[in-house]
Design a protein around this motif. Structure first.
Motif, short mmCIF file in Angstrom:
data_model
loop_
_atom_site.label_atom_id
_atom_site.label_comp_id
_atom_site.label_asym_id
_atom_site.label_seq_id
_atom_site.Cartn_x
_atom_site.Cartn_y
_atom_site.Cartn_z
N GLU A 96 0.87 -1.18 0.00
CA GLU A 96 0.00 0.00 0.00
C GLU A 96 0.90 1.23 0.00
O GLU A 96 1.60 1.48 0.98
N GLY A 97 0.86 1.96 -1.10
CA GLY A 97 1.82 3.05 -1.25
C GLY A 97 3.20 2.43 -1.43
O GLY A 97 3.41 1.62 -2.30
N ASN A 98 4.12 2.78 -0.58
CA ASN A 98 5.46 2.17 -0.59
C ASN A 98 5.68 1.30 0.65
O ASN A 98 6.82 1.04 1.01
N GLU A 99 4.60 0.91 1.29
CA GLU A 99 4.69 0.17 2.55
C GLU A 99 4.05 -1.20 2.42
O GLU A 99 2.95 -1.34 1.91
N TYR A 100 4.76 -2.23 2.90
CA TYR A 100 4.18 -3.56 2.95
C TYR A 100 3.32 -3.68 4.20
O TYR A 100 3.72 -3.25 5.28
N ARG A 101 2.15 -4.26 4.05
CA ARG A 101 1.21 -4.44 5.17
C ARG A 101 0.80 -5.90 5.24
O ARG A 101 0.92 -6.63 4.28
N GLN A 102 0.32 -6.27 6.41
CA GLN A 102 -0.18 -7.63 6.63
C GLN A 102 -1.67 -7.58 6.95
O GLN A 102 -2.14 -6.62 7.55
N GLU A 103 -2.33 -8.67 6.59
CA GLU A 103 -3.76 -8.77 6.85
C GLU A 103 -4.06 -10.23 7.18
O GLU A 103 -3.70 -11.12 6.43
N LEU A 104 -4.69 -10.45 8.32
CA LEU A 104 -5.07 -11.80 8.72
C LEU A 104 -6.50 -12.04 8.25
O LEU A 104 -7.40 -11.26 8.56
N VAL A 105 -6.70 -13.11 7.47
CA VAL A 105 -8.04 -13.47 7.00
C VAL A 105 -8.42 -14.77 7.69
O VAL A 105 -7.73 -15.78 7.57
N ILE A 106 -9.52 -14.74 8.45
CA ILE A 106 -10.00 -15.90 9.19
C ILE A 106 -11.25 -16.41 8.50
O ILE A 106 -12.23 -15.68 8.34
N TYR A 107 -11.19 -17.66 8.06
CA TYR A 107 -12.32 -18.27 7.34
C TYR A 107 -13.17 -19.07 8.32
O TYR A 107 -12.65 -19.82 9.16
N LEU A 108 -14.47 -18.88 8.22
CA LEU A 108 -15.42 -19.51 9.14
C LEU A 108 -16.44 -20.33 8.37
O LEU A 108 -16.83 -19.98 7.26
#
Length: 82
Positions: free
Chosen positions: A53-65
Motif C-alpha cells: 500500500e503506497g510504498n509500505e508492505y502491510r499484513q492482513e489476517l483473514v479468518i475463514y469460518l
C-alpha cells in the motif's frame, strides 16, 4: 493488524476489524464457536496476506469460518419429557 472474517462457502466478508493481539484472537476463534450478533460460526482456517500500500508492505489476517450446522446445535439440547 487488519483482521477480516470471511465465510468459507461463499467468500462473503462478514466483519473487518483491527487487532493488536493476533495470537490471542486466533486462539479464541479456534474454540467451540465464534459468535457475532448476527450468527454463530466455526473456525475453518486462516491465511496471512501481505500487500503493498503506497510504498509500505502491510499484513492482513483473514479468518475463514464455516456456518454453524443447525442439526449440530440441536444435538446440544436434551429435553426430558418425563
Amino acid at each position: 493488524m487488519n483482521v477480516i472474517f470471511v465465510l468459507t462457502s461463499t467468500g462473503q466478508e462478514i466483519l473487518q476489524m483491527v487487532s493488536h493481539d493476533v495470537a490471542g484472537l486466533l486462539a479464541a476463534v479456534k474454540g467451540e464457536y465464534v459468535t457475532f450478533p448476527f450468527g454463530s460460526y466455526k473456525y475453518d482456517f486462516h491465511t496471512l496476506d501481505h500487500y503493498l500500500e503506497g510504498n509500505e508492505y502491510r499484513q492482513e489476517l483473514v479468518i475463514y469460518l464455516k456456518e454453524e450446522d443447525s442439526r449440530e446445535s440441536m444435538k446440544q439440547f436434551v429435553i426430558d419429557a418425563e
